[in-house]
Design a protein around this motif. Sequence first.
Motif, short mmCIF file in Angstrom:
data_model
loop_
_atom_site.label_atom_id
_atom_site.label_comp_id
_atom_site.label_asym_id
_atom_site.label_seq_id
_atom_site.Cartn_x
_atom_site.Cartn_y
_atom_site.Cartn_z
N GLU A 34 -21.66 -4.73 43.08
CA GLU A 34 -20.99 -5.61 44.03
C GLU A 34 -20.09 -6.63 43.35
OE1 GLU A 34 -23.56 -7.15 47.16
OE2 GLU A 34 -25.01 -5.56 46.74
N CYS A 35 -19.67 -6.36 42.13
CA CYS A 35 -18.79 -7.28 41.41
C CYS A 35 -17.44 -7.39 42.13
CB CYS A 35 -18.58 -6.79 39.97
SG CYS A 35 -17.74 -5.18 39.85
N GLY A 36 -16.71 -8.46 41.86
CA GLY A 36 -15.41 -8.66 42.48
C GLY A 36 -14.42 -9.20 41.47
N ASN B 126 -16.68 -9.60 34.78
CA ASN B 126 -16.52 -11.05 34.93
C ASN B 126 -17.79 -11.84 34.63
OD1 ASN B 126 -13.90 -10.54 35.66
ND2 ASN B 126 -14.21 -10.84 37.85
N MET B 127 -18.69 -11.24 33.86
CA MET B 127 -19.86 -11.92 33.33
C MET B 127 -19.62 -12.30 31.88
SD MET B 127 -22.43 -12.16 35.53
CE MET B 127 -21.55 -12.25 37.07
N PRO B 128 -20.22 -13.37 31.40
CA PRO B 128 -19.97 -13.80 30.02
C PRO B 128 -20.54 -12.84 28.98
CG PRO B 128 -20.90 -15.60 31.34
CD PRO B 128 -21.06 -14.34 32.13
N ILE B 129 -19.83 -12.74 27.88
CA ILE B 129 -20.36 -12.19 26.63
C ILE B 129 -20.55 -13.40 25.72
CG2 ILE B 129 -19.94 -10.69 24.66
CD1 ILE B 129 -18.12 -9.01 26.46
N GLN B 130 -21.79 -13.67 25.32
CA GLN B 130 -22.09 -14.92 24.62
C GLN B 130 -23.41 -14.80 23.87
OE1 GLN B 130 -22.70 -17.95 27.66
NE2 GLN B 130 -23.71 -16.49 28.99
N ASN B 131 -23.76 -15.86 23.15
CA ASN B 131 -25.03 -15.93 22.44
C ASN B 131 -26.12 -16.48 23.36
OD1 ASN B 131 -23.65 -15.09 20.18
ND2 ASN B 131 -23.59 -17.11 19.22
N TYR B 132 -27.36 -16.06 23.09
CA TYR B 132 -28.53 -16.60 23.79
C TYR B 132 -29.47 -17.19 22.74
CZ TYR B 132 -26.97 -14.42 28.09
OH TYR B 132 -26.24 -14.08 29.20
N TYR B 133 -29.85 -18.45 22.98
CA TYR B 133 -30.62 -19.21 22.01
C TYR B 133 -32.04 -19.47 22.52
CZ TYR B 133 -25.76 -20.28 20.70
OH TYR B 133 -24.42 -20.19 20.38
N LYS C 181 -9.63 -14.56 34.11
CA LYS C 181 -10.32 -13.60 33.24
C LYS C 181 -9.79 -13.67 31.81
CE LYS C 181 -12.29 -9.03 33.52
NZ LYS C 181 -12.62 -8.00 34.49
N ALA C 182 -8.48 -13.71 31.67
CA ALA C 182 -7.87 -13.78 30.35
C ALA C 182 -8.19 -15.11 29.66
CB ALA C 182 -6.36 -13.60 30.45
N ALA C 183 -8.27 -16.17 30.45
CA ALA C 183 -8.54 -17.50 29.89
C ALA C 183 -9.93 -17.59 29.28
CB ALA C 183 -8.38 -18.57 30.97
N GLY C 184 -10.84 -16.70 29.71
CA GLY C 184 -12.19 -16.72 29.18
C GLY C 184 -12.24 -16.58 27.67
N CYS D 292 -20.36 -1.80 37.48
CA CYS D 292 -19.25 -2.52 38.11
C CYS D 292 -17.98 -1.68 38.04
CB CYS D 292 -19.04 -3.86 37.39
SG CYS D 292 -17.54 -4.74 37.90
N PRO D 293 -17.29 -1.48 39.16
CA PRO D 293 -16.09 -0.64 39.16
C PRO D 293 -14.87 -1.29 38.53
CG PRO D 293 -16.48 -1.53 41.36
CD PRO D 293 -17.67 -1.91 40.53
N LEU D 294 -14.94 -2.58 38.22
CA LEU D 294 -13.80 -3.24 37.59
C LEU D 294 -13.58 -2.72 36.17
CD1 LEU D 294 -14.49 -6.95 38.64
CD2 LEU D 294 -12.93 -5.34 39.73
N LYS D 295 -12.36 -2.66 35.76
CA LYS D 295 -12.03 -2.20 34.41
C LYS D 295 -11.13 -3.19 33.70
CE LYS D 295 -14.29 1.57 35.09
NZ LYS D 295 -15.61 1.76 34.47
#
Length: 391
Positions: free
Chosen positions: A133-135, A350-357, A331-334, A388-391
């Motif tokens: 259900e991503c948008g 549109n979910m973050p790619i990041q570190n988890y501490y 999205k690009a600004a991320g 997610c169908p977004l590319k």
Amino acid sequence: MKKYIVLKSVLLACSAMVFSSAAMADVKIGLSGPFSGPMAADGQEYIDGFSLALEHLGGKLGGQAVTVLNGDDQMKPDVGSQVMRKFIELDKVDAIVGLGYSNIIMANLRRLKESGVVSIAVAGGPSPMAGAECGANVFSIAYPNDGSGEAIGKLMQDKGYKNVYLMGPNYQAGKDMLAGFKRWYKGGIAAEVYTQINQTDYSAEITQLQMSKMDAIFMFYPGSMGVNFTKQLSQAGVVGKIPVYSTFTVDGTNLPALRDAAVGVISGNTWNPSLDNPENKKFVQAFEARYKRLPSTYAANAYDAAGLLDVAVRKVKGNTADKAAFAAAVKAAGAEFKSVRGPFRFNTNNMPIQNYYAFEIVKEGGQVKGKLVATPLTDHKDAYVASCPLK
């Protein structure tokens, strides 16, 4: 009655901004969250973090004047839906920041997607929003709900625990968080207990927990729920006797209320005041100076949301009317704005790619604070992106 108010603190701090007349403003932001009720402290973090960022940006986003309207969702889906409708249909905002907790997000996900309005969650990312259900216009600048659960699951797996007791509130984020934990932790589950949202008395559950043969506890209780549960767990003599791991149960919003009761708890998160990078040092120092308290993850995420929008508005040269182009710019600004948490970019969903501490709550020099003890997951991508169908 719901409140839709102008962000007074920013008006006082930044005389260059125009808040009283929408006609004079170039960029209009709807800031939504639980600004009253048991989770109001978390909502205040949204306001204060976003306000501070606007102050640091000279009262503008991408060089454009800003109007900020608040909408109190009270953590109630029906109220949250009214807030979103007002922002979208009456206020005609260019972006919505906050979105409240996962119960509010899920009640409005379809409406947000259909509106095309840039929508940025600062306190979660339900699994449906990250997956099928991503948008294209819906983002989480925070994390997928289960991200920190995955990190603590990996940490506890690496430490060799054999039988873990799981607890969380019975709503989307609670279910996602425990699911994330189990994705990485492969040992035994002593019990998986879901409690009522905003429950205050956990005596029966703690008695049941103490009768278990678990060798550690993993819990997720945000906001005031975290205060109540952790205090009662400490009073029962569990904290300090049994290893206690958590996500969002002990953070900047409730640590002042918990203090010694939280010492020894290890908590997973994407951010903490102790993270050592220039952006975070500036943010924490300024936040403490203005608000006389340490910020929480929610304040940090709201601060980041303003920085993200600043870059995106600049990318479209202030033309936020083209919703699709504006969403693409966000999205690009991320990958371009400087996050207080360190490395950051958006995945295709549109979910973050990041570190988890992982941070242990310690008492040093009379101060109770989080101390970085591990980084279980680095540059981590969520488990739902393939759906997610977004590319």
